[in-house]
Design a protein around this motif. Structure first.
Motif, PDB file in Angstrom:
ATOM      1  N   THR A  25       0.832  -1.205   0.000  1.00 38.16           N
ATOM      2  CA  THR A  25       0.000   0.000   0.000  1.00 38.16           C
ATOM      3  C   THR A  25       0.865   1.253   0.000  1.00 38.16           C
ATOM      4  OG1 THR A  25      -1.728  -1.220   1.165  1.00 38.16           O
ATOM      5  CG2 THR A  25      -1.882   1.187   1.194  1.00 38.16           C
ATOM      6  N   LEU A  26       1.964   1.226   0.751  1.00 36.73           N
ATOM      7  CA  LEU A  26       2.884   2.370   0.740  1.00 36.73           C
ATOM      8  C   LEU A  26       3.461   2.600  -0.657  1.00 36.73           C
ATOM      9  CD1 LEU A  26       4.796   1.830   4.093  1.00 36.73           C
ATOM     10  CD2 LEU A  26       3.205   3.681   3.556  1.00 36.73           C
ATOM     11  N   LEU A  27       3.785   1.512  -1.359  1.00 39.15           N
ATOM     12  CA  LEU A  27       4.273   1.639  -2.734  1.00 39.15           C
ATOM     13  C   LEU A  27       3.195   2.212  -3.646  1.00 39.15           C
ATOM     14  CD1 LEU A  27       6.356  -1.622  -3.254  1.00 39.15           C
ATOM     15  CD2 LEU A  27       7.204   0.728  -3.333  1.00 39.15           C
ATOM     16  N   ARG A  28       1.970   1.805  -3.414  1.00 41.01           N
ATOM     17  CA  ARG A  28       0.853   2.326  -4.223  1.00 41.01           C
ATOM     18  C   ARG A  28       0.693   3.828  -3.974  1.00 41.01           C
ATOM     19  NH1 ARG A  28      -1.753   1.505  -8.856  1.00 41.01           N
ATOM     20  NH2 ARG A  28      -3.881   2.221  -8.737  1.00 41.01           N
ATOM     21  N   LEU A  29       0.732   4.236  -2.719  1.00 41.96           N
ATOM     22  CA  LEU A  29       0.639   5.659  -2.391  1.00 41.96           C
ATOM     23  C   LEU A  29       1.784   6.436  -3.045  1.00 41.96           C
ATOM     24  CD1 LEU A  29      -0.306   5.474   1.387  1.00 41.96           C
ATOM     25  CD2 LEU A  29      -1.708   6.481  -0.418  1.00 41.96           C
ATOM     26  N   TYR A  30       2.989   5.913  -2.930  1.00 45.83           N
ATOM     27  CA  TYR A  30       4.163   6.558  -3.503  1.00 45.83           C
ATOM     28  C   TYR A  30       4.013   6.721  -5.015  1.00 45.83           C
ATOM     29  CZ  TYR A  30       8.848   7.073  -5.414  1.00 45.83           C
ATOM     30  OH  TYR A  30       9.932   7.497  -6.133  1.00 45.83           O
ATOM     31  N   SER A  31       3.668   5.635  -5.682  1.00 45.52           N
ATOM     32  CA  SER A  31       3.608   5.669  -7.145  1.00 45.52           C
ATOM     33  C   SER A  31       2.476   6.570  -7.638  1.00 45.52           C
ATOM     34  CB  SER A  31       3.488   4.258  -7.719  1.00 45.52           C
ATOM     35  OG  SER A  31       2.314   3.610  -7.268  1.00 45.52           O
ATOM     36  N   LEU A  32       1.346   6.540  -6.967  1.00 47.69           N
ATOM     37  CA  LEU A  32       0.243   7.428  -7.362  1.00 47.69           C
ATOM     38  C   LEU A  32       0.621   8.892  -7.145  1.00 47.69           C
ATOM     39  CD1 LEU A  32      -2.825   5.448  -5.997  1.00 47.69           C
ATOM     40  CD2 LEU A  32      -2.338   5.977  -8.404  1.00 47.69           C
ATOM     41  N   TYR A  33       1.299   9.167  -6.036  1.00 46.27           N
ATOM     42  CA  TYR A  33       1.740  10.535  -5.762  1.00 46.27           C
ATOM     43  C   TYR A  33       2.696  11.010  -6.853  1.00 46.27           C
ATOM     44  CZ  TYR A  33       3.935  14.549  -3.627  1.00 46.27           C
ATOM     45  OH  TYR A  33       4.421  15.814  -3.402  1.00 46.27           O
ATOM     46  N   LYS A  34       3.685  10.186  -7.183  1.00 44.86           N
ATOM     47  CA  LYS A  34       4.669  10.557  -8.198  1.00 44.86           C
ATOM     48  C   LYS A  34       4.009  10.744  -9.567  1.00 44.86           C
ATOM     49  CE  LYS A  34       8.732  10.608  -7.504  1.00 44.86           C
ATOM     50  NZ  LYS A  34       9.621  11.729  -7.203  1.00 44.86           N
ATOM     51  N   GLN A  35       3.077   9.868  -9.917  1.00 42.72           N
ATOM     52  CA  GLN A  35       2.393   9.980 -11.208  1.00 42.72           C
ATOM     53  C   GLN A  35       1.544  11.249 -11.235  1.00 42.72           C
ATOM     54  OE1 GLN A  35       3.111   7.915 -13.634  1.00 42.72           O
ATOM     55  NE2 GLN A  35       1.682   8.654 -15.164  1.00 42.72           N
ATOM     56  N   ILE A  67      -1.022   6.725 -17.127  1.00 38.67           N
ATOM     57  CA  ILE A  67      -2.180   7.190 -16.352  1.00 38.67           C
ATOM     58  C   ILE A  67      -2.084   8.710 -16.222  1.00 38.67           C
ATOM     59  CG2 ILE A  67      -3.254   7.170 -14.060  1.00 38.67           C
ATOM     60  CD1 ILE A  67      -2.487   4.266 -13.814  1.00 38.67           C
ATOM     61  N   THR A  68      -3.173   9.394 -16.437  1.00 44.61           N
ATOM     62  CA  THR A  68      -3.159  10.847 -16.357  1.00 44.61           C
ATOM     63  C   THR A  68      -2.981  11.314 -14.915  1.00 44.61           C
ATOM     64  OG1 THR A  68      -5.545  11.057 -16.036  1.00 44.61           O
ATOM     65  CG2 THR A  68      -4.740  11.024 -18.331  1.00 44.61           C
ATOM     66  N   ALA A  69      -2.513  12.534 -14.758  1.00 42.47           N
ATOM     67  CA  ALA A  69      -2.338  13.115 -13.425  1.00 42.47           C
ATOM     68  C   ALA A  69      -3.682  13.185 -12.705  1.00 42.47           C
ATOM     69  CB  ALA A  69      -1.710  14.495 -13.528  1.00 42.47           C
ATOM     70  N   ASP A  70      -4.737  13.531 -13.414  1.00 43.15           N
ATOM     71  CA  ASP A  70      -6.070  13.610 -12.794  1.00 43.15           C
ATOM     72  C   ASP A  70      -6.509  12.248 -12.265  1.00 43.15           C
ATOM     73  OD1 ASP A  70      -6.374  16.319 -13.227  1.00 43.15           O
ATOM     74  OD2 ASP A  70      -7.570  16.063 -15.054  1.00 43.15           O
ATOM     75  N   ASP A  71      -6.287  11.211 -13.054  1.00 40.42           N
ATOM     76  CA  ASP A  71      -6.674   9.865 -12.624  1.00 40.42           C
ATOM     77  C   ASP A  71      -5.822   9.413 -11.439  1.00 40.42           C
ATOM     78  OD1 ASP A  71      -8.207   7.535 -12.693  1.00 40.42           O
ATOM     79  OD2 ASP A  71      -6.784   6.523 -14.027  1.00 40.42           O
ATOM     80  N   ALA A  72      -4.533   9.708 -11.470  1.00 36.79           N
ATOM     81  CA  ALA A  72      -3.655   9.339 -10.351  1.00 36.79           C
ATOM     82  C   ALA A  72      -4.075  10.082  -9.081  1.00 36.79           C
ATOM     83  CB  ALA A  72      -2.206   9.647 -10.699  1.00 36.79           C
ATOM     84  N   GLN A  75      -7.271   8.406  -7.749  1.00 32.07           N
ATOM     85  CA  GLN A  75      -6.972   7.127  -7.109  1.00 32.07           C
ATOM     86  C   GLN A  75      -6.278   7.324  -5.770  1.00 32.07           C
ATOM     87  OE1 GLN A  75      -5.254   3.963  -9.537  1.00 32.07           O
ATOM     88  NE2 GLN A  75      -5.920   5.065 -11.382  1.00 32.07           N
ATOM     89  N   TYR A  76      -5.392   8.310  -5.691  1.00 33.01           N
ATOM     90  CA  TYR A  76      -4.697   8.604  -4.436  1.00 33.01           C
ATOM     91  C   TYR A  76      -5.700   9.056  -3.379  1.00 33.01           C
ATOM     92  CZ  TYR A  76      -1.110  10.443  -1.299  1.00 33.01           C
ATOM     93  OH  TYR A  76      -0.295  10.673  -0.211  1.00 33.01           O
ATOM     94  N   ILE A  77      -6.579   9.972  -3.758  1.00 32.79           N
ATOM     95  CA  ILE A  77      -7.612  10.478  -2.840  1.00 32.79           C
ATOM     96  C   ILE A  77      -8.480   9.326  -2.328  1.00 32.79           C
ATOM     97  CG2 ILE A  77      -9.715  11.895  -2.697  1.00 32.79           C
ATOM     98  CD1 ILE A  77      -8.282  13.751  -4.832  1.00 32.79           C
ATOM     99  N   ASP A  78      -8.905   8.455  -3.244  1.00 32.54           N
ATOM    100  CA  ASP A  78      -9.750   7.319  -2.864  1.00 32.54           C
ATOM    101  C   ASP A  78      -9.014   6.369  -1.923  1.00 32.54           C
ATOM    102  OD1 ASP A  78     -11.750   8.326  -4.489  1.00 32.54           O
ATOM    103  OD2 ASP A  78     -11.400   6.893  -6.128  1.00 32.54           O
ATOM    104  N   LEU A  79      -7.738   6.094  -2.196  1.00 29.51           N
ATOM    105  CA  LEU A  79      -6.975   5.173  -1.356  1.00 29.51           C
ATOM    106  C   LEU A  79      -6.775   5.752   0.044  1.00 29.51           C
ATOM    107  CD1 LEU A  79      -5.362   2.611  -0.923  1.00 29.51           C
ATOM    108  CD2 LEU A  79      -3.417   3.693  -2.062  1.00 29.51           C
ATOM    109  N   VAL A  80      -6.399   7.014   0.141  1.00 32.06           N
ATOM    110  CA  VAL A  80      -6.213   7.625   1.455  1.00 32.06           C
ATOM    111  C   VAL A  80      -7.535   7.655   2.212  1.00 32.06           C
ATOM    112  CG1 VAL A  80      -5.619   9.768   2.685  1.00 32.06           C
ATOM    113  CG2 VAL A  80      -4.177   8.947   0.809  1.00 32.06           C
TER     114      VAL A  80
END
Length: 86
Positions: A25-35, A67-72, A75-80
């Motif tokens: 999950t931390l990797l997912r948060l990291y990658s979504l943030y970077k994207q 993946i677009t910045a908007d989509d990332a 997804q980040y907002i939803d995961l948090v």
């Protein structure tokens, strides 16, 4: 609130989650943030062969290529939100 404000709030909330997420999950948060903030990864800067953490981060971000910045951000907002129980 617009999506960028929601994203900024989610970033702040990610630092105060009730429990520390697992490594996946931390990797997912990291990658979504970077994207969301930088876009597609620069594939010319490969991590060192024995830097396993950097390699995991690199691979997680690379998997989001296209993946677009908007989509990332969404997804980040939803995961948090799920992680914080909101």
């Amino acid at each position: 609130m617009d999506q960028k404000e929601l994203f900024e709030n989610a970033v702040a909330n990610s630092k105060t989650l009730p429990a520390k997420p697992d490594n996946e999950t931390l990797l997912r948060l990291y990658s979504l943030y970077k994207q969301a903030t930088e876009g597609d990864i620069n594939t010319e800067n490969l991590p060192g062969m024995f830097d396993f953490v950097a390699k995991a981060k690199y691979d997680a971000w690379l998997n989001l290529k296209g993946i677009t910045a908007d989509d990332a951000r969404r997804q980040y907002i939803d995961l948090v939100s799920r992680l914080s129980g909101k």
